[in-house]
Enzyme design. Structure first.
Site, mmCIF file in Angstrom:
data_model
loop_
_atom_site.group_PDB
_atom_site.id
_atom_site.type_symbol
_atom_site.label_atom_id
_atom_site.label_comp_id
_atom_site.label_asym_id
_atom_site.label_seq_id
_atom_site.Cartn_x
_atom_site.Cartn_y
_atom_site.Cartn_z
ATOM 1 N N ASP A 464 25.642 58.982 17.335
ATOM 2 C CA ASP A 464 26.392 59.989 16.568
ATOM 3 C C ASP A 464 25.467 60.937 15.813
ATOM 4 O O ASP A 464 25.848 62.082 15.539
ATOM 5 C CB ASP A 464 27.475 59.383 15.657
ATOM 6 C CG ASP A 464 27.025 58.235 14.816
ATOM 7 O OD1 ASP A 464 25.887 57.769 15.002
ATOM 8 O OD2 ASP A 464 27.797 57.783 13.956
HETATM 9 C C1 LIG Z 1 19.101 44.104 9.371
HETATM 10 C C2 LIG Z 1 20.245 44.280 8.470
HETATM 11 C C3 LIG Z 1 21.403 43.387 8.653
HETATM 12 C C4 LIG Z 1 20.279 45.157 7.479
HETATM 13 C C5 LIG Z 1 19.493 46.383 7.371
HETATM 14 C C6 LIG Z 1 20.406 47.550 7.190
HETATM 15 C C7 LIG Z 1 20.781 48.235 8.481
HETATM 16 C C8 LIG Z 1 21.378 47.299 9.486
HETATM 17 C C9 LIG Z 1 21.755 49.368 8.234
HETATM 18 C C10 LIG Z 1 21.318 50.247 7.067
HETATM 19 C C11 LIG Z 1 21.638 51.699 7.456
HETATM 20 C C12 LIG Z 1 22.494 51.603 8.684
HETATM 21 C C13 LIG Z 1 23.936 51.368 8.199
HETATM 22 C C14 LIG Z 1 22.486 52.865 9.631
HETATM 23 C C15 LIG Z 1 22.951 54.021 8.850
HETATM 24 C C16 LIG Z 1 23.627 55.112 9.579
HETATM 25 C C17 LIG Z 1 24.718 54.611 10.470
HETATM 26 C C18 LIG Z 1 25.570 55.788 11.010
HETATM 27 C C19 LIG Z 1 26.333 56.436 9.851
HETATM 28 C C20 LIG Z 1 24.761 56.856 11.707
HETATM 29 C C21 LIG Z 1 26.615 55.212 11.964
HETATM 30 O O1 LIG Z 1 27.510 56.183 12.359
HETATM 31 C C22 LIG Z 1 25.939 54.481 13.084
HETATM 32 C C23 LIG Z 1 25.118 53.310 12.547
HETATM 33 C C24 LIG Z 1 24.085 53.690 11.496
HETATM 34 C C25 LIG Z 1 22.816 53.728 11.948
HETATM 35 C C26 LIG Z 1 23.171 52.706 10.998
HETATM 36 C C27 LIG Z 1 23.132 51.264 11.488
HETATM 37 C C28 LIG Z 1 22.836 50.093 10.536
HETATM 38 C C29 LIG Z 1 21.931 50.401 9.379
HETATM 39 C C30 LIG Z 1 20.567 50.719 9.900
#
Ligand SMILES: CC(C)=CCC[C@@H](C)[C@H]1CC[C@@]2(C)[C@@H]3CC[C@H]4C(C)(C)[C@@H](O)CC[C@@]45C[C@@]35CC[C@]12C
Length: 734
Positions: A464
């Site tokens: 995205d």
């Molecule tokens: C390893 C663990 C359990 C924790 C570390 C944190 C990460 C898993 C997450 C922290 C930021 C995230 C949420 C990241 C942020 C953006 C989203 C998004 C808004 C683009 C979304 O639409 C798609 C998923 C995201 C990339 C995210 C995935 C998870 C994190 C890296």
């Protein structure tokens, strides 16, 4: 009892005052945000000369919670004036490279991991960091019971309390501080640190304040499974496999920091009985109910028993273990080199650093570079210093700011042209231009043409983010006559990349296509998170991809037209399947149903399905309308994400109100009344200088952990107010 501080907390620190709790506080006028091509780090200016030569910017003042001195604006009477006032304030927060910065806190388990890493690798922590970290952790302590939760709004848990208690001790909090006594009391009520989840037990063992016997196995040998095995780790969700990787390397080594006075003392503080009398092996599966969001399955429990009772004592062969350690080390090295030691995120990166410390030695390049890079995750705000969830939100926020200006109908106003041009330059700079070397070997997804979430250095494609990057570029370059900084070939690269990211189901995941069955979730060992083992389909990622592909095809109708059409049709079938009977979609990355509705309804509109023409769109709108509050706003609690049902927040939220209105307006909902009421709410919450104030937390991951998106409170209302004015007229509302 005496208090001991770490070997690294030396050095003089001037300019201290006290905060409301009587804790030392640094001089906030001395912090500067250094932004090198989007890499954001905070620096504290010790010398008066430097401080007077290098002026603090408006953005820095804002982020530190200092008065910005920005002017009071003429009172907005219409939605467009309100959008313009909001943009006027927000434009002052743009940074030199063209992006916007922000805190990205929320999770309360990141900072402790980083601090333990600093400590065990003898990394000097700047005293001003230690001062501000301490302030932050105390500021975020739950006043009722003295504990900490999984995230800033959560109930206290054994994970949060044990880890943050340790973190505070590492930055010099005294065990006799009444707040520490209260926290310790709660920890003991939980049964002591042995009732924490797997990750807490792992970190405490690294620090040497828990015995490795208490940690469920993380065998590196799993990395030797052939790729065809349906549950081989290369198939796991990227964050889990990148955390499991250094974890398994370190678990295999059973390495712990050598005991010193502080850790000896912590061994007394963290438990309800003398350390030497604890049977740690018996506590491998102990977990307090407050932490047990996703209980371990019978399958995982069985496997753990087999590993502990049979594999480890009788079958574990040195030669195989050595090969597994070598292979995990190789993958750690590749991850580090591919990200210039910035890492995928703030959990695997510190773990990789400990692995480098062991493998390469304390003075190696890898350890030194990690040391520098960990700063990329640190953020200072009015409450102190915290760890961000990634190395920033740069690309994600910047694309949405440009879209907000365009959708609000303000992109042709010459006033915003320099701001938008700079934003476009940033977006251009951070498009990923090449795949990583040895992509297959380190199991990486194709990334040429993609956009990441934060920066090109972190460099992971996100579906995205790619979609939003593409959309912003098209809006500025094709629809609004901005310089063509990104060539058509590069736009096509991003489309190629997106087309590779669709799953056979039609849905899109965030980082990679799905590589394993959802049954692998049976192996979820983390206890505190749900949905972490494999890559799932997400409505938000799928809908954003459809919307961007639709826009692309408007300008380049001949490029891969049949494939784009097929991908979109399949995606739309998934989106419709994912809609619940009540018309809602569960959102996985924002809270929650209001967030997903915005993406879903907009994407349906992009293929011509609106309130008037599509039952899916109409049901989506009706679901939202059924949740509107008396005051005209929408407010959804973070419990929606946890419980998977809509839970009303006690207060309307600016952000969720904007999402819901955008959803309704994009879907072509024809009646003005509910929207007008919502616009009035947005306008009534706006401050005289154009800003909106922080309300409840906005984002989520893994169903249970919330994360902050502070810039959402600016660009989503701006977008909603501007769109309303375009659709329903810019009449006076207040
Ligand atoms: C390893 C663990 C359990 C924790 C570390 C944190 C990460 C898993 C997450 C922290 C930021 C995230 C949420 C990241 C942020 C953006 C989203 C998004 C808004 C683009 C979304 O639409 C798609 C998923 C995201 C990339 C995210 C995935 C998870 C994190 C890296």
């Amino acid at each position: 009892m005496t208090s001991h501080i770490g070997p690294w907390r030396t050095g003089a620190q001037g300019h201290l005052s006290s905060d409301a709790n009587g804790d030392p506080k640094t001089d906030y006028t001395r912090w500067r945000l250094v932004n090198e091509e989007g890499r954001q780090t905070w620096r504290y200016l010790e010398s008066d000369e430097e401080n007077s030569a290098w002026l603090q910017s408006t953005a820095e003042k804002y982020h530190m919670g200092l008065p910005t001195g920005l002017p009071i604006l003429p009172e907005p009477k219409t939605p467009r004036q309100s959008a313009e006032n909001g943009l006027s304030f927000f434009s002052h927060l743009q940074l030199e490279p063209g992006n916007w910065a922000c805190e990205y806190g929320g999770p309360m388990f990141l900072l402790p991991g980083i601090l333990i890493t600093y400590y065990v690798t003898n990394t000097p922590i700047p005293p001003e960091y230690a001062t501000e970290i301490k302030r932050y952790l105390f500021a975020r302590q739950n006043p009722d019971d003295g504990g900490w939760g999984l995230h800033i709004e959560a109930h206290s848990s054994c994970f949060g309390t044990s880890m943050n208690y340790v973190a505070l001790r590492l930055v010099g909090a005294h065990e006799d501080d009444p707040r520490m006594i209260k926290a310790r009391g709660l920890l003991h009520k939980f049964g002591g640190a042995v009732y924490g989840p797997h990750w807490a037990k792992f970190w405490l063992s690294i620090l040497g304040v828990m015995d490795w016997e208490g940690v469920n196995p993380v065998p590196p040998e799993i990395w030797l499974l052939p790729d065809w095995v349906p549950f081989a780790p290369w198939r796991w969700w990227i964050h889990m496999r990148q955390v499991f990787l250094p974890m398994s390397y370190l678990w295999s080594k059973r390495w712990s920091f050598p005991l010193n006075d502080l850790t000896r003392q912590l061994r007394q503080e963290l438990y309800t009985q003398p350390y030497d009398t604890i049977d740690f092996a018996k506590h491998r599966n102990s977990i307090h109910p407050a932490d047990n969001y996703y209980p371990k399955t019978w399958l995982l429990n069985g496997l753990n028993e087999l590993l502990v009772r049979v594999w480890n004592p009788f079958l574990r062969l040195n030669t195989i273990t050595r090969r597994a350690e070598e292979w995990t080390w190789e993958l750690i090295r590749m991850e580090d080199e591919n990200t210039d030691y910035a890492g995928l995120g703030p959990v695997n990166n510190p773990m990789n650093m400990v692995a480098c410390y062991l493998h390469d030695g304390p003075d190696s390049y890898s350890v030194r570079r990690h040391r520098e890079r960990l700063n990329d995750y640190m953020w200072v705000k009015n409450e102190g210093m915290l760890a961000n969830g990634t190395n920033g939100v740069q690309v994600w926020d910047t694309t949405f700011v440009t879209q907000a200006v365009v959708v609000a109908g303000l992109a042709d106003d010459p006033k915003w042209r320099p701001m938008l041009t700079k934003a476009l330059e940033f977006i251009e700079d951070h498009q990923l231009r090449e795949n990583v070397p040895d992509q297959e070997k380190c199991y990486r997804q194709h990334r040429k043409g993609a956009w990441p979430f934060s920066t090109k250095t972190q460099g992971y494609t996100v579906s995205d983010c790619t979609a939003e990057g593409l959309r912003s570029t098209l809006q500025l370059q094709e629809m609004h006559d901005f310089p063509k900084l990104i060539s058509v070939d590069r736009l096509k690269d991003s489309v190629d990349c997106l087309l590779l990211m669709q799953n056979p189901s039609g849905g899109f995941t965030e980082y990679e296509t799905s590589r394993a069955s959802a049954k692998v979730e049976y192996l979820n060992a983390a206890e505190v998170f749900g949905g972490i083992m494999v890559s799932y389909d997400y409505p938000e990622c799928t809908t954003a991809s459809v919307t961007a592909l639709s826009l692309f095809s408007k300008f380049y109708p001949d490029y891969r037209a049949d494939e784009i059409r097929a991908v979109k049709e399949k995606a739309v079938r998934y989106i419709k399947r994912a809609q619940r009977a009540d018309g809602s979609w569960y959102g996985s990355w924002g809270i929650c149903f209001t967030y997903a509705a915005m993406f879903a309804l907009e994407s349906l509109a992009s293929i011509g399905e609106t309130y008037e023409t599509s039952p899916h769109s109409r049901r989506g709108c009706e679901f939202l309308l059924s949740k509107q509050k008396e005051d005209g706003g929408w407010g959804e609690s973070y419990l929606s994400s946890e419980k998977h049902v809509y839970v009303q927040h006690e207060m309307s939220q600016v952000c969720q109100t904007a999402w819901s209105c955008l959803a309704l307006m994009e879907a072509g909902y024809p009646h003005k009344e509910p929207l007008e009421k919502a616009m009035k709410l947005l306008m009534s919450r706006q401050q005289a200088n154009g800003e909106w104030l922080q309300e409840s937390i906005e984002g989520v991951f893994n169903q249970s952990c919330m994360i902050s998106y502070p810039n959402y409170k600016f660009y989503w209302p701006i977008r909603a107010l501007g769109l309303y004015a375009k659709k329903f007229g810019n009449d006076q509302l207040l």
